[in-house]
Scaffold this motif. Structure first.
Motif, PDB file in Angstrom:
ATOM      1  N   THR A 143       0.938  -1.138   0.092  1.00 32.60           N
ATOM      2  CA  THR A 143       0.115  -0.145  -0.094  1.00 32.60           C
ATOM      3  C   THR A 143       0.837   1.395   0.018  1.00 32.60           C
ATOM      4  N   ALA A 144       2.071   1.014   0.828  1.00 31.94           N
ATOM      5  CA  ALA A 144       2.927   2.268   0.831  1.00 31.94           C
ATOM      6  C   ALA A 144       3.418   2.743  -0.479  1.00 31.94           C
ATOM      7  N   SER A 145       4.115   1.632  -1.214  1.00 32.94           N
ATOM      8  CA  SER A 145       4.761   1.634  -2.366  1.00 32.94           C
ATOM      9  C   SER A 145       3.723   2.019  -3.597  1.00 32.94           C
ATOM     10  N   SER A 146       2.491   1.521  -3.569  1.00 33.87           N
ATOM     11  CA  SER A 146       1.629   1.695  -4.643  1.00 33.87           C
ATOM     12  C   SER A 146       0.986   3.071  -4.736  1.00 33.87           C
ATOM     13  N   ALA A 147       1.189   3.662  -3.182  1.00 33.15           N
ATOM     14  CA  ALA A 147       0.582   5.282  -3.058  1.00 33.15           C
ATOM     15  C   ALA A 147       1.595   5.993  -3.757  1.00 33.15           C
ATOM     16  N   ALA A 331      19.062  13.155   0.210  1.00 30.00           N
ATOM     17  CA  ALA A 331      18.498  14.161   0.962  1.00 30.00           C
ATOM     18  C   ALA A 331      16.921  13.833   0.992  1.00 30.00           C
ATOM     19  N   GLY A 332      16.312  13.029   0.188  1.00 28.63           N
ATOM     20  CA  GLY A 332      15.031  12.799   0.318  1.00 28.63           C
ATOM     21  C   GLY A 332      14.671  11.772   1.366  1.00 28.63           C
ATOM     22  N   MET A 333      15.829  11.215   1.651  1.00 33.69           N
ATOM     23  CA  MET A 333      15.491  10.209   3.001  1.00 33.69           C
ATOM     24  C   MET A 333      15.112  11.192   4.170  1.00 33.69           C
ATOM     25  N   ILE A 370      10.898   7.241  -3.961  1.00 33.29           N
ATOM     26  CA  ILE A 370      12.092   6.464  -3.234  1.00 33.29           C
ATOM     27  C   ILE A 370      12.178   7.213  -1.669  1.00 33.29           C
ATOM     28  N   GLY A 371      12.387   8.348  -1.599  1.00 34.38           N
ATOM     29  CA  GLY A 371      12.375   9.126   0.058  1.00 34.38           C
ATOM     30  C   GLY A 371      11.444   8.623   0.877  1.00 34.38           C
ATOM     31  N   GLN A 372      10.273   8.555   0.162  1.00 37.63           N
ATOM     32  CA  GLN A 372       8.982   8.304   1.072  1.00 37.63           C
ATOM     33  C   GLN A 372       8.905   6.891   1.562  1.00 37.63           C
ATOM     34  N   VAL A 373       9.753   6.101   0.944  1.00 41.53           N
ATOM     35  CA  VAL A 373       9.737   4.351   1.390  1.00 41.53           C
ATOM     36  C   VAL A 373      11.145   4.165   1.903  1.00 41.53           C
ATOM     37  N   PRO A 375      14.065   4.671   4.872  1.00 34.29           N
ATOM     38  CA  PRO A 375      14.481   4.907   6.359  1.00 34.29           C
ATOM     39  C   PRO A 375      15.520   6.314   6.163  1.00 34.29           C
ATOM     40  N   PRO A 376      15.578   7.150   7.201  1.00 35.33           N
ATOM     41  CA  PRO A 376      14.910   6.965   8.382  1.00 35.33           C
ATOM     42  C   PRO A 376      13.339   7.476   8.283  1.00 35.33           C
ATOM     43  N   MET A 377      13.147   8.538   7.269  1.00 37.43           N
ATOM     44  CA  MET A 377      11.839   9.178   7.506  1.00 37.43           C
ATOM     45  C   MET A 377      10.783   8.169   6.841  1.00 37.43           C
ATOM     46  N   ALA A 378      10.814   7.689   5.790  1.00 33.94           N
ATOM     47  CA  ALA A 378       9.929   6.744   5.242  1.00 33.94           C
ATOM     48  C   ALA A 378       8.399   6.787   5.694  1.00 33.94           C
ATOM     49  N   ILE A 379       7.808   8.192   5.444  1.00 31.70           N
ATOM     50  CA  ILE A 379       6.621   8.489   5.872  1.00 31.70           C
ATOM     51  C   ILE A 379       5.540   7.499   5.426  1.00 31.70           C
TER      52      ILE A 379
END
Lengths: 429, 195
Positions: A143-147, A331-333, A370-373, A375-379
């Motif tokens: 679900t996280a990746s498809s979003a 940076a996106g992490m 990629i940054g959204q999935v 770590p450490p943020m992986a919102i």
């Protein structure tokens, strides 16, 4: 202190402030004040540059598309899209996982917000997947990746921000994201198909043309929105901002008069949400112009060019793009939103290397995804993990095939610029 | 057409998704707040909503007029650009007041428990100082350039740029109030880290 050392200190200060949970708006403001103070620049350049940044006409599209997405979300389209996706792909092995991906692809074309997809659709689909025998960590990871497909398909907020920061045509960017967005969705479906075969997951629905017709008829008006946006831009009827305004009116009519699920009170709430969601992003864009200007004066872009030339041993454009994207992914992490903060720093470098900015825009959005999935943020993983009530580490482990998939997809997209540039070139010619 | 059990279950899921999406979009963000706090948020919200609704109307009317009447409004673009700072500042103020402002929580949550309250209060004070400085600098900016007239709208540009003063000063005051609240909670025995 040399200007470059001052700029380095400013970047360190920015990172330090963010680590201590200072809001991004305040952190950038403080860093620009600090930079101006150190260099003896006029303090009033901050409001001046900020106002000129916010005043970019393309930015008007941001609140408009956020509002249109909110209206569609509140206007009863989510269930219809899910039904239609179920009728189309629910009969495949691992049907519900495929439905999850296809729903996100459709959702991206109407709402463009991965958070709305995750929090709205994900909160129901993840428990449903668990009920149907899918592991909780896999359900959250998928679900996280498809979003993440949403930001690739127009209307896309990261693309609006990229267009505002670089001056690249938003219409061209929207068109450029279409094919990669669809391919990213297909790549995730291929991973699901492979896993479904290995793990023996069942179909979710029986296939019937009658059901495709019934659900398609119920959902067809929802597809008018991407049609307005993409069609309007392709034919050249609208500017992106005008497409946003027409999308708002279309979504409003759909929600209030066709589906009849939104009253005036609801409309007010959706408007207020759009103000809150887009307001802060607009200010960050304005402040980023000021930050970019301060860093450019300190010759950071020249330093970056020298650095990239040093790390890319072979004289290859692809390697340079890859090096810049690695920087963006790193940076996106941590940074979200990434584009307004990073683009002022790397834009002069891209121009120096004569990189196609439309192609790079699509690559940047993939870096954001990629940054959204990661770590450490992986919102995205954190939200999905909370919904699935499963440990974050397990979700990250279950996400490995999708993570590798998107990294491979990024490499392919770097190597084949035509994936992004073919459609906008075709329309322009 | 007779539906299988699986399809009926799918319909129920679709309905739940609709309800969840609507709930997410229409939830009251100020639920549980006192009358004064609600009043402040609602007032600023109204300014932002007015700005956004005006932008939608002007852009839509301008494009429609261009195609239907073959004429467009010369002032439309400038008017929308002058309205945008009010929308942006209203949005920032609401994000600050409702605690949805963009920030990184990850590292803070990894800090030792005993230090978090102090860090949170220091950050609130820092935010307040930076935003207050921004309000002062913006005030000087508006005083110096706010009298310039916008070309087509015929209004002083200060009408637009003064949003910076109100937005920054409002957010600074919101952080000042949060700092005082956190400080009082800390003095009363709490750690004030939820600030």
């Amino acid at each position: 202190m040399t200007p470059l050392a001052g700029a380095g200190l400013s970047i360190l200060l920015l990172c330090g402030l963010l680590v201590f949970r200072v809001p991004m708006v305040v952190a950038i403001m403080a860093v620009v004040f600090f930079g101006n103070f150190m260099s003896g620049a006029w303090m009033m350049t901050l409001p001046q540059t900020m106002m000129s940044g916010i005043g970019r006409f393309v930015l008007i599209a941001l609140p408009l598309f956020v509002l249109a997405g909110g209206l569609m979300n509140a206007g009863g389209i989510s269930g219809r899209i899910f039904e239609f996706a179920r009728a189309l792909v629910g009969a495949f092995r691992g049907g519900l996982a495929h439905v999850n991906v296809v729903t996100s692809m459709f959702f991206g074309g109407m709402i463009g917000s991965s958070t709305a997809d995750l929090a709205g659709t994900g909160s129901i689909v993840i428990p449903e997947m668990k009920k149907n025998g899918y592991p909780a960590d896999f359900s959250a990871a998928l679900t996280a990746s498809s979003a993440g497909i949403g930001p690739m398909i127009p209307p896309s907020s990261p693309m609006i921000l990229y267009s505002a920061m670089t001056g690249v045509s938003l219409g061209a960017l929207f068109l450029a994201g279409l094919i990669p967005g669809l391919l990213l969705g297909l790549s995730q479906m291929m991973i699901v198909a492979w896993l479904a075969k290995r793990r023996g997951w069942k179909a979710y629905a029986d296939f019937s043309l009658d059901e495709v017709y019934r659900t398609g008829r119920r959902a067809i008006l929802s597809f008018g929105m991407p049609l307005i946006i993409v069609g309007g831009l392709v034919i050249g009827v609208f500017t992106p901002s005008e497409a946003g305004a027409f999308a708002v009116v279309y979504a409003l009519v759909l929600a209030m008069f066709v589906h009849r699920v939104l009253d005036l009170g609801g409309l007010y709430r959706v408007l207020a949400n759009a103000v809150q969601l887009s307001g802060e992003l607009l200010i960050i864009v304005g402040l980023s112009f000021a930050l970019g200007s301060a860093l450019t004066n300190a010759r950071v872009p020249e330093f970056l060019v020298e650095f990239i030339d040093m790390v890319t041993v072979v004289d290859s454009m692809y390697l340079r793009i890859l090096a810049l994207l690695v920087l963006a992914i790193l940076a996106g992490m941590i940074l979200d939103p990434l584009i307004p903060v990073l683009m002022p720093i790397i834009l002069p470098t891209l121009i120096a290397y004569d990189v196609n900015l439309v192609h790079f825009g699509v690559l940047m959005v993939i870096a954001v995804v990629i940054g959204q999935v990661t770590p450490p943020m992986a919102i995205a993983l954190i939200i999905a993990g909370k919904i699935a009530d499963v440990d974050q580490i397990r979700v990250m482990r279950a996400n490995t095939p999708f993570f590798l998939g998107i990294v491979c997809f990024l490499l392919i997209a770097i190597a084949i610029p035509g994936l992004a540039t073919w459609l906008p070139n075709l329309v322009r010619n | 057409m007779v539906k299988s059990g699986r399809d009926r279950n799918g319909d129920a899921v679709a309905e739940q998704i609709d309800r969840s999406a609507r709930k997410l979009e229409l939830a009251d963000p100020d639920a549980g707040l006192g009358r004064l706090d609600r009043g402040i948020n609602r007032t600023i919200e109204a300014i932002g909503v007015l700005a956004l609704a005006s932008i939608v109307l002007v852009v839509f009317a301008n494009a429609s007029s261009r195609y239907l009447l073959n004429s467009s409004f010369s002032w439309a673009e400038e008017m929308v650009q002058m309205t945008l700072p009010w929308l942006a500042m209203a949005g920032v103020f609401l994000s600050v007041r409702r605690g949805t402002v963009i920030r990184i929580d990850f590292f803070f949550e990894k800090m030792p428990h005993w230090i978090r309250g102090t860090v949170a209060r220091a950050v609130l004070a820092f935010n307040c100082i930076v935003l207050a400085t921004m309000a002062v600098v913006s005030f000087d900016f508006v005083r110096m350039f706010g009298g310039d007239m916008a070309l087509y709208v015929g209004l002083p540009t200060g009408v637009s740029t003064s949003a910076l003063i109100f937005g920054a000063a409002g957010a600074a005051m919101a952080y000042a109030a949060a700092f005082v609240g956190a400080f009082r909670r800390s003095a009363a025995g709490g750690n004030g880290r939820d600030a």
